[in-house]
Motif scaffolding. Structure first.
Motif, PDB file in Angstrom:
ATOM      1  N   ILE A  75      -4.612   3.305  25.714  1.00 62.31           N
ATOM      2  CA  ILE A  75      -4.357   4.563  26.416  1.00 62.31           C
ATOM      3  C   ILE A  75      -3.935   5.602  25.387  1.00 62.31           C
ATOM      4  O   ILE A  75      -3.132   5.304  24.493  1.00 62.31           O
ATOM      5  CB  ILE A  75      -3.241   4.395  27.467  1.00 62.31           C
ATOM      6  N   LEU A  76      -4.478   6.804  25.503  1.00 62.97           N
ATOM      7  CA  LEU A  76      -4.121   7.895  24.604  1.00 62.97           C
ATOM      8  C   LEU A  76      -3.545   9.032  25.433  1.00 62.97           C
ATOM      9  O   LEU A  76      -4.114   9.413  26.455  1.00 62.97           O
ATOM     10  CB  LEU A  76      -5.361   8.376  23.839  1.00 62.97           C
ATOM     11  N   ILE A  77      -2.408   9.569  24.992  1.00 62.93           N
ATOM     12  CA  ILE A  77      -1.783  10.699  25.679  1.00 62.93           C
ATOM     13  C   ILE A  77      -1.893  11.922  24.781  1.00 62.93           C
ATOM     14  O   ILE A  77      -1.492  11.882  23.613  1.00 62.93           O
ATOM     15  CB  ILE A  77      -0.302  10.402  25.990  1.00 62.93           C
ATOM     16  N   ALA A  78      -2.456  13.004  25.310  1.00 64.56           N
ATOM     17  CA  ALA A  78      -2.694  14.206  24.502  1.00 64.56           C
ATOM     18  C   ALA A  78      -2.362  15.456  25.309  1.00 64.56           C
ATOM     19  O   ALA A  78      -1.899  15.383  26.449  1.00 64.56           O
ATOM     20  CB  ALA A  78      -4.144  14.232  24.022  1.00 64.56           C
ATOM     21  N   GLY A  79      -2.630  16.623  24.697  1.00 66.27           N
ATOM     22  CA  GLY A  79      -2.349  17.896  25.335  1.00 66.27           C
ATOM     23  C   GLY A  79      -3.578  18.531  25.950  1.00 66.27           C
ATOM     24  O   GLY A  79      -4.625  17.895  26.123  1.00 66.27           O
ATOM     25  N   ILE A 103      -7.623   8.185  28.789  1.00 64.07           N
ATOM     26  CA  ILE A 103      -7.004   9.317  28.108  1.00 64.07           C
ATOM     27  C   ILE A 103      -6.257  10.130  29.154  1.00 64.07           C
ATOM     28  O   ILE A 103      -6.824  10.485  30.189  1.00 64.07           O
ATOM     29  CB  ILE A 103      -8.045  10.200  27.401  1.00 64.07           C
ATOM     30  N   ILE A 104      -5.001  10.405  28.892  1.00 66.65           N
ATOM     31  CA  ILE A 104      -4.177  11.196  29.807  1.00 66.65           C
ATOM     32  C   ILE A 104      -3.893  12.536  29.147  1.00 66.65           C
ATOM     33  O   ILE A 104      -3.376  12.586  28.032  1.00 66.65           O
ATOM     34  CB  ILE A 104      -2.860  10.476  30.134  1.00 66.65           C
ATOM     35  N   ALA A 105      -4.261  13.615  29.822  1.00 70.08           N
ATOM     36  CA  ALA A 105      -4.069  14.961  29.284  1.00 70.08           C
ATOM     37  C   ALA A 105      -4.035  15.953  30.444  1.00 70.08           C
ATOM     38  O   ALA A 105      -4.521  15.655  31.539  1.00 70.08           O
ATOM     39  CB  ALA A 105      -5.198  15.319  28.314  1.00 70.08           C
ATOM     40  N   PRO A 106      -3.492  17.146  30.217  1.00 73.64           N
ATOM     41  CA  PRO A 106      -3.477  18.152  31.287  1.00 73.64           C
ATOM     42  C   PRO A 106      -4.869  18.654  31.649  1.00 73.64           C
ATOM     43  O   PRO A 106      -5.136  18.992  32.804  1.00 73.64           O
ATOM     44  CB  PRO A 106      -2.608  19.279  30.716  1.00 73.64           C
ATOM     45  N   SER A 107      -5.761  18.734  30.653  1.00 69.48           N
ATOM     46  CA  SER A 107      -7.118  19.220  30.918  1.00 69.48           C
ATOM     47  C   SER A 107      -8.068  18.695  29.853  1.00 69.48           C
ATOM     48  O   SER A 107      -7.653  18.312  28.751  1.00 69.48           O
ATOM     49  CB  SER A 107      -7.163  20.758  30.941  1.00 69.48           C
ATOM     50  N   PHE A 108      -9.364  18.684  30.208  1.00 67.43           N
ATOM     51  CA  PHE A 108     -10.414  18.197  29.320  1.00 67.43           C
ATOM     52  C   PHE A 108     -11.554  19.206  29.287  1.00 67.43           C
ATOM     53  O   PHE A 108     -11.809  19.897  30.278  1.00 67.43           O
ATOM     54  CB  PHE A 108     -10.977  16.856  29.820  1.00 67.43           C
ATOM     55  N   ALA A 109     -12.260  19.263  28.158  1.00 66.91           N
ATOM     56  CA  ALA A 109     -13.497  20.030  28.106  1.00 66.91           C
ATOM     57  C   ALA A 109     -14.507  19.368  29.041  1.00 66.91           C
ATOM     58  O   ALA A 109     -14.573  18.140  29.131  1.00 66.91           O
ATOM     59  CB  ALA A 109     -14.034  20.067  26.680  1.00 66.91           C
ATOM     60  N   ASP A 110     -15.291  20.164  29.747  1.00 66.58           N
ATOM     61  CA  ASP A 110     -16.162  19.646  30.809  1.00 66.58           C
ATOM     62  C   ASP A 110     -17.147  18.586  30.325  1.00 66.58           C
ATOM     63  O   ASP A 110     -17.297  17.537  30.955  1.00 66.58           O
ATOM     64  CB  ASP A 110     -16.935  20.799  31.464  1.00 66.58           C
ATOM     65  N   ILE A 111     -17.850  18.882  29.219  1.00 72.00           N
ATOM     66  CA  ILE A 111     -18.877  17.933  28.762  1.00 72.00           C
ATOM     67  C   ILE A 111     -18.237  16.627  28.318  1.00 72.00           C
ATOM     68  O   ILE A 111     -18.718  15.533  28.653  1.00 72.00           O
ATOM     69  CB  ILE A 111     -19.730  18.546  27.632  1.00 72.00           C
ATOM     70  N   PHE A 112     -17.131  16.713  27.582  1.00 67.84           N
ATOM     71  CA  PHE A 112     -16.442  15.496  27.161  1.00 67.84           C
ATOM     72  C   PHE A 112     -15.957  14.719  28.383  1.00 67.84           C
ATOM     73  O   PHE A 112     -16.080  13.489  28.445  1.00 67.84           O
ATOM     74  CB  PHE A 112     -15.262  15.841  26.256  1.00 67.84           C
ATOM     75  N   HIS A 113     -15.421  15.416  29.351  1.00 75.69           N
ATOM     76  CA  HIS A 113     -14.937  14.800  30.585  1.00 75.69           C
ATOM     77  C   HIS A 113     -16.057  14.016  31.261  1.00 75.69           C
ATOM     78  O   HIS A 113     -15.871  12.859  31.683  1.00 75.69           O
ATOM     79  CB  HIS A 113     -14.403  15.897  31.511  1.00 75.69           C
ATOM     80  N   ASN A 114     -17.237  14.616  31.367  1.00 76.71           N
ATOM     81  CA  ASN A 114     -18.389  13.939  31.969  1.00 76.71           C
ATOM     82  C   ASN A 114     -18.821  12.742  31.137  1.00 76.71           C
ATOM     83  O   ASN A 114     -19.158  11.680  31.684  1.00 76.71           O
ATOM     84  CB  ASN A 114     -19.553  14.910  32.122  1.00 76.71           C
ATOM     85  N   ASN A 115     -18.831  12.895  29.809  1.00 80.86           N
ATOM     86  CA  ASN A 115     -19.256  11.813  28.923  1.00 80.86           C
ATOM     87  C   ASN A 115     -18.320  10.612  29.002  1.00 80.86           C
ATOM     88  O   ASN A 115     -18.752   9.471  28.793  1.00 80.86           O
ATOM     89  CB  ASN A 115     -19.363  12.305  27.483  1.00 80.86           C
ATOM     90  N   CYS A 116     -17.048  10.850  29.281  1.00 73.25           N
ATOM     91  CA  CYS A 116     -16.104   9.740  29.407  1.00 73.25           C
ATOM     92  C   CYS A 116     -16.549   8.790  30.516  1.00 73.25           C
ATOM     93  O   CYS A 116     -16.601   7.568  30.314  1.00 73.25           O
ATOM     94  CB  CYS A 116     -14.701  10.268  29.704  1.00 73.25           C
ATOM     95  N   TYR A 117     -16.879   9.345  31.669  1.00 76.78           N
ATOM     96  CA  TYR A 117     -17.285   8.508  32.793  1.00 76.78           C
ATOM     97  C   TYR A 117     -18.568   7.737  32.484  1.00 76.78           C
ATOM     98  O   TYR A 117     -18.761   6.618  32.980  1.00 76.78           O
ATOM     99  CB  TYR A 117     -17.478   9.360  34.050  1.00 76.78           C
ATOM    100  N   LYS A 118     -19.440   8.318  31.698  1.00 81.05           N
ATOM    101  CA  LYS A 118     -20.688   7.656  31.344  1.00 81.05           C
ATOM    102  C   LYS A 118     -20.471   6.485  30.393  1.00 81.05           C
ATOM    103  O   LYS A 118     -21.373   5.669  30.190  1.00 81.05           O
ATOM    104  CB  LYS A 118     -21.652   8.651  30.700  1.00 81.05           C
ATOM    105  N   ASN A 119     -19.282   6.424  29.793  1.00 85.51           N
ATOM    106  CA  ASN A 119     -19.011   5.398  28.786  1.00 85.51           C
ATOM    107  C   ASN A 119     -17.802   4.533  29.118  1.00 85.51           C
ATOM    108  O   ASN A 119     -17.209   3.915  28.234  1.00 85.51           O
ATOM    109  CB  ASN A 119     -18.829   6.076  27.425  1.00 85.51           C
ATOM    110  N   GLY A 120     -17.439   4.488  30.395  1.00 84.56           N
ATOM    111  CA  GLY A 120     -16.397   3.577  30.836  1.00 84.56           C
ATOM    112  C   GLY A 120     -14.980   3.991  30.508  1.00 84.56           C
ATOM    113  O   GLY A 120     -14.069   3.156  30.521  1.00 84.56           O
ATOM    114  N   ILE A 121     -14.766   5.273  30.205  1.00 88.72           N
ATOM    115  CA  ILE A 121     -13.432   5.780  29.890  1.00 88.72           C
ATOM    116  C   ILE A 121     -12.934   6.616  31.063  1.00 88.72           C
ATOM    117  O   ILE A 121     -13.659   7.468  31.578  1.00 88.72           O
ATOM    118  CB  ILE A 121     -13.456   6.633  28.607  1.00 88.72           C
ATOM    119  N   LEU A 122     -11.696   6.379  31.462  1.00 88.21           N
ATOM    120  CA  LEU A 122     -11.096   7.141  32.558  1.00 88.21           C
ATOM    121  C   LEU A 122     -10.275   8.297  32.001  1.00 88.21           C
ATOM    122  O   LEU A 122      -9.252   8.072  31.346  1.00 88.21           O
ATOM    123  CB  LEU A 122     -10.200   6.236  33.406  1.00 88.21           C
ATOM    124  N   PRO A 123     -10.691   9.553  32.247  1.00 86.65           N
ATOM    125  CA  PRO A 123      -9.875  10.699  31.859  1.00 86.65           C
ATOM    126  C   PRO A 123      -8.936  11.082  33.004  1.00 86.65           C
ATOM    127  O   PRO A 123      -9.393  11.409  34.102  1.00 86.65           O
ATOM    128  CB  PRO A 123     -10.922  11.791  31.597  1.00 86.65           C
TER     129      PRO A 123
END
Length: 209
Positions: A75-79, A103-123
């Motif tokens: 788990i990664l915690i970021a800003g 990854i736990i953060a207040p907000s994510f860039a949209d494309i990265f956020h979408n790519n996380c789900y495609k690769n088994g990562i929960l944002p």
């Protein structure tokens, strides 16, 4: 992809001047010199390369993932604004190769956020003040957090519980271990039936190969 239901793992706080690091771009996550491969393995060596490596090529012991207690963090915690910058899918690949699946953060860039789900990562999106609290606790003596996707909660080592929102479709795909293609293939029989009916109804349409 591996199904994601509940994760009990070490949380690493990615910090800058005492606060969770904001505006972590994809070049910071995986620099351009590591983008020559299309393989999803072996990319952990380039993850946060400029943060974790000194000018002489040695590891910087001050970087969180170089510290023994966080070496196997899942788990990664970021800003704010995590994953901004270019749309390189190598960024979630590198995180996953390192073993980070949340990854736990207040907000994510949209494309990265979408790519996380495609690769088994929960944002996980949580308010700034909550992320700061989680990062501070992760920096203590107990680093094990629980992330329950089915219940949509994050539980700290001290037992505090925080709820998060997630799109129902993406949630069900992660729980089932399906990316977008895998999810489409669950309807393979219906797709085949539709194509058969279409061929019968419009025989003059010749598929282009």
């Amino acid at each position: 992809m591996k199904p994601f239901t509940r994760l009990d793992g070490t949380a690493a706080p990615l910090m800058d001047k005492g606060k969770p690091m904001s505006n972590v771009d994809t070049d910071m996550i995986i620099p351009k010199q590591f983008l020559k491969t299309t393989e999803r393995t072996g990319l952990a060596k380039g993850l946060f390369y400029e943060l974790k490596t000194r000018a002489d090529g040695s590891e910087d012991p001050n970087f969180v993932l170089n510290q023994p207690q966080y070496a196997k963090a899942s788990i990664l915690i970021a800003g704010d604004n995590f994953g901004c910058g270019s749309s390189r899918e190598h960024a979630p690949w590198a995180l996953a190769d390192q073993g980070i699946t949340c990854i736990i953060a207040p907000s994510f860039a949209d494309i990265f956020h979408n790519n996380c789900y495609k690769n088994g990562i929960l944002p996980v999106r949580l308010p700034v003040e909550v992320c700061e609290k989680l990062a501070a606790e992760a920096g203590g003596s107990n680093h094990v957090f629980s992330v329950d996707l089915e219940g949509q909660t994050v539980t700290t080592p001290a037992g505090e519980v925080f709820s998060f929102e997630v799109d129902p479709g993406r949630k069900s795909n992660l729980i089932a271990g399906l990316d977008e293609i895998g999810a489409s293939l669950t309807a393979a029989a219906e797709i085949d039936r539709f194509e058969d009916q279409r061929r019968m109804a419009t025989p003059w349409l010749v598929p282009v190969h």
